[in-house]
Write an enzyme that holds these catalytic residues in place. Structure first.
Site, PDB file in Angstrom:
ATOM      1  N   GLU A  54      37.106  38.685  25.113  1.00  0.00           N
ATOM      2  CA  GLU A  54      38.179  37.914  25.750  1.00  0.00           C
ATOM      3  C   GLU A  54      37.587  36.586  26.205  1.00  0.00           C
ATOM      4  O   GLU A  54      36.419  36.518  26.614  1.00  0.00           O
ATOM      5  CB  GLU A  54      38.743  38.659  26.964  1.00  0.00           C
ATOM      6  CG  GLU A  54      39.788  37.826  27.706  1.00  0.00           C
ATOM      7  CD  GLU A  54      40.544  38.594  28.782  1.00  0.00           C
ATOM      8  OE1 GLU A  54      40.018  39.581  29.303  1.00  0.00           O
ATOM      9  OE2 GLU A  54      41.671  38.178  29.088  1.00  0.00           O
ATOM     10  N   ASN A 385      48.807  44.825  26.534  1.00  0.00           N
ATOM     11  CA  ASN A 385      47.550  45.070  27.246  1.00  0.00           C
ATOM     12  C   ASN A 385      47.873  45.413  28.689  1.00  0.00           C
ATOM     13  O   ASN A 385      48.613  44.677  29.345  1.00  0.00           O
ATOM     14  CB  ASN A 385      46.682  43.806  27.232  1.00  0.00           C
ATOM     15  CG  ASN A 385      45.439  43.967  28.094  1.00  0.00           C
ATOM     16  OD1 ASN A 385      44.572  44.790  27.795  1.00  0.00           O
ATOM     17  ND2 ASN A 385      45.356  43.199  29.177  1.00  0.00           N
ATOM     18  N   GLU A 386      47.335  46.509  29.167  1.00  0.00           N
ATOM     19  CA  GLU A 386      47.494  46.900  30.582  1.00  0.00           C
ATOM     20  C   GLU A 386      48.936  46.776  31.060  1.00  0.00           C
ATOM     21  O   GLU A 386      49.196  46.159  32.087  1.00  0.00           O
ATOM     22  CB  GLU A 386      46.572  46.063  31.476  1.00  0.00           C
ATOM     23  CG  GLU A 386      45.135  46.478  31.374  1.00  0.00           C
ATOM     24  CD  GLU A 386      44.254  45.936  32.485  1.00  0.00           C
ATOM     25  OE1 GLU A 386      44.700  45.070  33.251  1.00  0.00           O
ATOM     26  OE2 GLU A 386      43.099  46.380  32.569  1.00  0.00           O
TER      27      GLU A 386
HETATM   28  O1  AHR Z   1      38.050  42.268  31.387  1.00  0.00           O
HETATM   29  C1  AHR Z   1      38.690  41.553  32.370  1.00  0.00           C
HETATM   30  C2  AHR Z   1      40.139  41.962  32.557  1.00  0.00           C
HETATM   31  O2  AHR Z   1      40.213  43.255  33.034  1.00  0.00           O
HETATM   32  C3  AHR Z   1      40.954  42.005  31.301  1.00  0.00           C
HETATM   33  O3  AHR Z   1      41.453  40.782  30.964  1.00  0.00           O
HETATM   34  C4  AHR Z   1      42.064  42.931  31.668  1.00  0.00           C
HETATM   35  O4  AHR Z   1      42.606  43.587  30.552  1.00  0.00           O
HETATM   36  C5  AHR Z   1      41.453  43.824  32.688  1.00  0.00           C
HETATM   37  O5  AHR Z   1      42.226  43.893  33.826  1.00  0.00           O
END
Ligand code: AHR
Length: 679
Positions: A54, A385-386
């Site tokens: 990321e 994501n999440e």
């Molecule tokens: O890895 C850092 C963050 O942690 C990511 O962006 C997210 O998916 C998680 O909350």
């Protein structure tokens, strides 16, 4: 075999020796690790251990992406952010790239002693190595026609030398048309904090745009390439899967600023800038000049996956912005269900971009035009994501069937939210099971205490059922309570936890530690696997744990039990929450090697007899890899990158013990024993 032995440097010997101040005492525990090589079990998926990428901590711009200049297209909200200007410099916005319309006009100052110049600061400075080549490029024109000359200097502003220049080059510009120009700069010495100056022609007005500087030596030599040492670290890990582009940046703080892959492909000059949420997420670590240039975009991610030997795993937005950030401000959060078509298209078009036939599909054609006519062989797609509860489940229920209809061959990965044990998590798994997700992405950034209690997590087959989705442990890292930074103790518990992942390889198909990279001057989140500054990098103990698993993943789980001090054999006899010895084993069918992993989280060494069932004879020698994590706070840094690293030795296997050998697992260490059958 189950006898408790106490071998001391015997008192008899002590009597014989005139001086024996500190007699060496070796305690041989009655521990047995039994590996059943007769019945190789579940396949260890080739994707099992991988990488989460990321753009956080300046992982992309200023990090892996080897571009050395910040704000190269003058598109930051402050168009001169990262630049100093002097003389007659003005900003224009009708440039040659419609999605990045700004450029800069350098006009003669009107006086021979005054100079028009722009100076780029790079990302925390520009790191250059003496004697290496750097490719400078820019787009330019002479708006009134004719010829102009620009001088390009790499400088050390703080030097006490007479001349600040580390290296320079001249670029001749001609004509009213925008053209790309390049020059090679060769700095005379190494410097981590250089700046780059572009001097205007003293007589002729010149327009400049997309000003760029890359090392010539990038990973695999790509011009729009990756920083060599950082990409090499990825390749060396031997990852099975490469997840990108996040993480939270997939979602965006609002839908407008979500990661949109279509903006990241095609010519780099025309990829529009996006904000990076990590610039403002934590006000205590604020980075106002942190943006996403998208120079590292989806083509580059796929190409990198291929080159490091990992399956690409893109994650796309599900039609929702970050739920954390929109808890109180729901207006920005979800796209209406009616508006989801563009998100469906994004998924389907991405599959075409990766795998499609250039003769039949425009996105596949773009891939070919960018230099990769062959498919990238995409197999997995994460959607969301999440995210949690109905807003997510409802949207995935609309998007996933459409994607499946168009591309049934693609495995879809859903998410179980940001936590790995709360009600959202359980509801997430239930919903993902009902929606028939192929894998579910679980996240757990947790303390040592949490990890100690999770050493049987994936043995729970009431929760993780045989037929349901498989597990993608998509983001995880251990940190000591209140000690959220890299250190050996955290890595030790990651290693112990991964024993649990490995022996449950039928269930867990992917696991990726997170985050991956961090710039020492630009981080927002710790711990991370690889730290770097402008010139150097360090593979942390967390990296080494990941690499040791990935490099020794084998092909099949070998059923393994541990008996501690003559106790009942069990896959994990260590009571929840306690320290102890953890072990698992795999067979590598390609090399016919039996690979046993053992992690000792105790303060003292533990011996164990490794007994391999189902073989007639073992080879006379085993390879032993030891990662000593006993120095609790120690870790590697760019200034001290080799402080803790795996050490490889060999050990003889006693001739009379043809199917077993005794090992000592040092205190707080992760050890791997590799041995072949002798038959
Ligand atoms: O890895 C850092 C963050 O942690 C990511 O962006 C997210 O998916 C998680 O909350």
């Amino acid at each position: 075999m189950f006898r408790k032995q106490l071998l001391a440097c015997a008192s008899l010997m002590l009597m014989a020796a005139p001086v024996a101040a500190n007699p060496v005492v070796v305690v041989t525990d009655n521990n047995v690790i039994t590996v059943d090589a007769k019945k190789p079990g579940a396949d260890v998926q080739p994707t099992m251990y991988g990488i989460f990428f990321e753009d956080i901590n300046y992982a992309a711009d200023g990090g892996l992406y080897a571009e050395l200049l910040i704000n190269r297209s003058f598109e930051f909200p402050n168009p001169f952010a990262g630049w100093d200007i002097s003389g007659k410099v003005s900003l224009k916005n009708d440039g040659p790239f419609d999605r990045n319309p700004h450029y800069v006009r350098l006009a003669p100052s009107g006086h021979s002693d005054k100079h028009t110049m722009i100076e780029n600061h790079g990302f925390f400075g520009i790191g250059v190595k003496g004697g290496e080549e750097y490719r400078f490029s820019l787009w330019a024109r002479v708006p009134d026609g004719g010829n102009a000359k620009l001088w390009i200097d790499l400088v050390d502003n703080a030097t006490m030398d007479e001349d600040q220049k580390l290296g320079n080059a001249g670029v001749d510009i001609s004509g009213k048309e925008w053209k790309k120009y390049t020059a090679i700069l060769k700095p005379k010495r190494t410097f981590a904090k250089a700046h780059l100056r572009v001097w205007g022609d003293g007589k002729v007005t010149t327009d400049v745009e997309h000003i760029s500087l890359f090392p010539v030596k990038t990973y695999r030599g790509h011009e729009n390439g990756m920083r060599q040492d950082l990409a090499q670290a990825l390749e060396d890990l031997r990852p099975g899967v490469f997840r990108f582009p996040g993480g939270c940046i997939v979602e965006g703080t609002d839908l407008e600023t979500r990661y949109q892959w279509k903006n990241t492909v095609g010519p780099v000059e025309n990829r529009p800038l996006n904000e990076n949420r990590w610039h403002y997420t934590f006000t205590q670590r604020y980075f106002p000049n942190y943006f996403q240039s998208y120079g590292l975009g989806f083509f580059e991610y796929f190409q990198l996956s291929e080159e490091i030997g990992a399956e690409p795993l893109p994650v796309l937005n599900v039609g929702m912005a970050c739920q954390f950030q929109n808890n109180k401000d729901a207006a920005h959060a979800p796209c209406t269900k009616e508006g989801l078509q563009q998100f469906i298209d994004d998924c389907i078009d991405l599959i075409e971009f990766a795998n499609g036939d250039p003769a039949k599909n425009q996105w596949a054609k773009l891939r070919a035009d960018m230099g990769h006519p062959a498919p990238f062989n995409l197999k997995f797609l994460g959607i969301g994501n999440e995210q949690w509860e109905a807003p997510y489940f409802d949207r995935l229920a609309i998007i996933a069937p459409e994607v499946r209809k168009a591309h049934p061959e693609i495995k879809i990965i859903g998410t179980s939210g940001p936590n790995a044990e709360d009600q959202h998590f359980y509801n997430g798994w239930k919903a993902m099971t009902e929606l028939k997700a192929d894998l579910v992405d679980e996240h757990f950034y947790r303390s040592i205490e949490w990890y100690k209690k999770q050493m049987n997590r994936y043995d729970d087959r009431k929760f993780y059922t045989k037929k349901g989705p498989r597990v993608f442990a998509g983001e995880y890292a251990c940190h000591d309570s209140g000690k959220k930074w890299n250190h050996s103790a955290a890595s030790l518990y990651e290693a112990a936890f991964m024993i649990n992942i490995e022996r449950n390889a039928d269930l867990v198909h992917m696991a990726t530690y997170a985050p991956l990279f961090a710039h020492v001057e630009g981080w927002q989140w710790r711990p991370d696997a690889i730290w770097f500054d402008n010139l150097k990098s360090a593979r942390t103990t967390a990296y080494h744990v990941q690499a040791l698993y990935a490099q020794n993943k084998g092909t099949n789980v070998l059923p393994t039990t541990l008996s501690i001090n003559g106790g009942k054999p069990s896959v994990n006899p260590v009571p929840s929450g306690e320290d102890g010895l953890f072990a698992s084993a795999v067979l590598d069918k390609n090399t016919n090697e039996i690979i046993i992993k053992a992690v000792n989280t105790r303060e003292s060494a533990q011996t164990a007899n490794i007994y391999v069932k189902g073989v007639k004879k073992l080879a006379p020698k085993a390879t032993v890899i030891t990662l000593d994590l006993s120095d609790y706070d120690a870790d590697n840094t760019p200034d001290d990158p080799e402080r803790v690293k795996p050490v490889t030795t060999t050990m003889p296997v006693a001739a009379d013990k043809v199917t077993s050998f005794e090992v000592t697992v040092p205190a707080r260490s992760f050890c791997i024993y590799k041995i072949q059958r002798a038959e």
